[in-house]
Design an enzyme around this catalytic site. Structure first.
Site, PDB file in Angstrom:
ATOM      1  CD  GLU A  94      -7.217   3.553   0.399  1.00 30.88           C
ATOM      2  OE1 GLU A  94      -6.294   2.767   0.696  1.00 30.88           O
ATOM      3  OE2 GLU A  94      -7.454   3.877  -0.762  1.00 30.88           O
ATOM      4  CE  LYS A 145      -3.051  -2.319  -0.521  1.00 27.95           C
ATOM      5  NZ  LYS A 145      -3.462  -2.413  -1.859  1.00 27.95           N
ATOM      6  CB  SER A 188      -0.906   0.039   1.226  1.00 27.90           C
ATOM      7  OG  SER A 188      -1.628   1.264   1.231  1.00 27.90           O
ATOM      8  CG  HIS A 219      -4.714  -0.746   4.003  1.00 25.40           C
ATOM      9  ND1 HIS A 219      -4.923  -0.243   2.727  1.00 25.40           N
ATOM     10  CD2 HIS A 219      -3.956   0.172   4.631  1.00 25.40           C
ATOM     11  CE1 HIS A 219      -4.334   0.926   2.606  1.00 25.40           C
ATOM     12  NE2 HIS A 219      -3.719   1.200   3.753  1.00 25.40           N
ATOM     13  CG  ASN A 220      -7.001  -1.413  -0.434  1.00 23.67           C
ATOM     14  OD1 ASN A 220      -6.003  -1.205   0.245  1.00 23.67           O
ATOM     15  ND2 ASN A 220      -6.941  -1.556  -1.731  1.00 23.67           N
TER      16      ASN A 220
END
Ligand code: NBP
Length: 475
Positions: free
Chosen positions: A189, A182, A128, A185-186
């Site tokens: 976000e 990940k 990222s 995480h996105n």
């Protein structure tokens, strides 16, 4: 000298990771399906370190020291399988194939199992930070076998972002763990960006604060507990004026948000796990709604609003800040809770404190808050939910009156605030002694004999709704 790592796929991410590796002293063999990208990389950046340009996959493999490490940075999906199929016959036992793209974690699990059967290591790595992060130090989330990390880990840690001297990279768990983390995480976000958008809309449409003025407010907020990359760049975007029209930049941007898919993947995975990531879900759907370009003009003409005029309190700006912070905390709590569910489901033993620590730098959601989250999980008694960590229980409790005021005001003014309000509903749902789920269970038992449990007895029961309504204990 043999190269220590090979990179195939030299579009923006692959080229920048190759440069990052070379700048950190590694000899990097580079390859791309079409030769032009390789030539461009060498022509423009060949002086930054030791690169070995190769034209074929065989040349790439031959250029590497053993056990070989080959980083694939091609478009996620079938191209990754194509490259793996080309590589496998050329590799030897114990060689490592790394996929640093945004692959779906189920693909990574499938590939890892297939390559393990061939004696090869396959490591799915979440990266990222966009193109700049790839070049200067991304947040790196590796999965795959622990054995492969012995060989690969030091390189990844060296090229990652560092915070307080610690690398924003460490081994997370087997097979698809890195890509799963990940993906979440996105998802977080998405929620982070949506709560910022809701705050902006309330300040603009509710309090009439123009973007230029809001830019200063966000810059001020960036000095406190909200301090983060996304708040920082919000101040920049809101302060930007369109050169062509002289209008605030955001007023000339079409209000339909795009998505590449990872937010949706997070929600799909959460549905499979039964994990209530309402903030991420609402964020994905808010983007989808924004893109309903055929329906929105009709709705504007036909659907009633019945907004209620509200005298905003003098504290409104501060109320919105607190609502944003509380909603953000809920999104993080939900995302981390999803990681706990996934960890159990897929046998990963994920360390939430470690994950929060590697999100502190390099990645899009980097924020001061992540330091406190890291500490909350590093103690002897990690909380069952982030909101139960004493510092967060106190913080969200302090924000609660403002948060309720803002959600109520948004509803009265007709300003959609889906994450502010759904996060508050999650918070209230979690702490409520009795939920209407009891009624849901009753209804399910009536129409589908789905059974229910009683509060005062062990076992599972069914009521004979179409008969004399006696209760029958199920075996
Ligand atoms: P792209 O996702 O745009 O992919 C372009 C690369 O894939 C080129 O090198 C292209 O080769 C190669 N490729 C394709 Br398309 N099909 C191929 C095939 N069948 N065989 C071999 N090579 C093939 O590149 P990117 O934007 O650098 O992203 C790479 C990965 O990193 C993606 O998974 C992306 O989702 C992920 N990611 C991107 C970002 C970002 O900010 N862009 C951030 C984090 C992660 P060619 O040159 O010959 O066409």
């Amino acid at each position: 000298m043999a190269a220590q790592i090979g990179v195939t796929g030299l579009a923006v991410m692959g080229a920048n990771l190759a440069r990052n590796l070379a700048r950190n002293g590694y000899t990097v063999a580079v390859h791309n399906r079409s030769r032009a990208r390789t030539d461009a990389l060498i022509a423009e950046h060949g002086g930054e370190g030791d690169f070995v340009a190769t034209e074929t996959m065989q040349e790439l493999v031959d250029a590497l020291e053993k056990p070989r490490r080959v980083l694939i940075m091609v478009k996620a999906g079938k191209p990754v399988d194509d490259v793996i199929a080309e590589l496998v016959p050329l590799l030897d036992k114990d060689d490592i194939i790394i996929d640093g793209g945004n692959s779906h974690f189920t693909d990574t699990r499938r590939r890892e199992a297939a390559l393990a059967a061939n004696g090869l290591h396959f490591v799915g790595v979440g990266v990222s930070g966009g193109e700049e992060g790839a070049l200067k130090g991304p947040s790196i989330m590796p999965g795959g076998s622990k054995k492969s990390y012995e060989s690969l880990g030091p390189m990844l840690e060296k090229i990652s972002a560092h915070v307080d001297g610690e690398p924003c990279c460490h081994w997370l768990g087997t097979d698809g763990a890195g890509h799963f983390v990940k993906m979440v995480h996105n998802g977080i976000e998405y929620a982070d960006m949506q709560v910022i958008g809701e705050a902006y809309d309330l300040l603009r449409s509710g309090a009439g604060i123009e973007p230029g003025e809001q830019s200063k407010i966000f810059a001020e907020w960036n000095k406190g507990e909200l301090s983060s990359f996304l708040i920082e760049i919000t101040a920049e975007v809101l302060g930007h004026v369109d050169a062509k029209t002289g209008k605030p930049f955001i007023d000339v941007v079409v209000d339909a948000a795009g998505m590449k898919g990872t937010g949706g993947w997070t929600v799909q995975a959460a549905l499979e796990l039964g994990s209530p990531v309402t903030g991420i879900g609402e964020s994905v759907f808010a983007r989808a709604l924004s893109s309903q370009s055929a329906q929105r003009p009709i709705a504007q003409q036909t659907l009633a609003g019945h907004e209620v005029k509200v005298d905003l309190p003098d504290t409104f700006v501060e109320d919105v800040r607190q609502a944003l912070y509380a909603s953000k905390l809920v999104s993080y709590a939900q995302g981390l809770d999803m990681l706990v569910s996934a960890s159990k489901e897929y046998g990963w033993d994920l360390d939430l404190g470690g994950i929060a620590s590697l999100w502190r730098g390099g990645c899009i959601i980097r924020a001061a808050l992540l330091r406190t989250i890291t500490e909350a999980y590093r103690g002897d008694n990690p909380p069952a939910n982030l909101l139960f960590a004493p510092e967060f229980t106190a913080a969200i409790g302090a924000a609660l009156p403002a948060w309720r005021r803002v959600v109520a005001t948004a509803a009265q003014l007709g300003i959609p605030a889906p994450v502010f309000s759904s996060s508050l509903a999650y918070y209230d749902g979690l702490r409520r002694e009795r939920l209407p789920a009891a009624l849901t269970q009753g209804l399910r038992d009536l129409f589908g004999a789905h059974t229910y449990k009683r509060v005062d007895a062990e076992g599972v029961f069914h009521t004979l709704w179409s008969g004399d309504k006696t209760e029958v204990k199920q075996d």
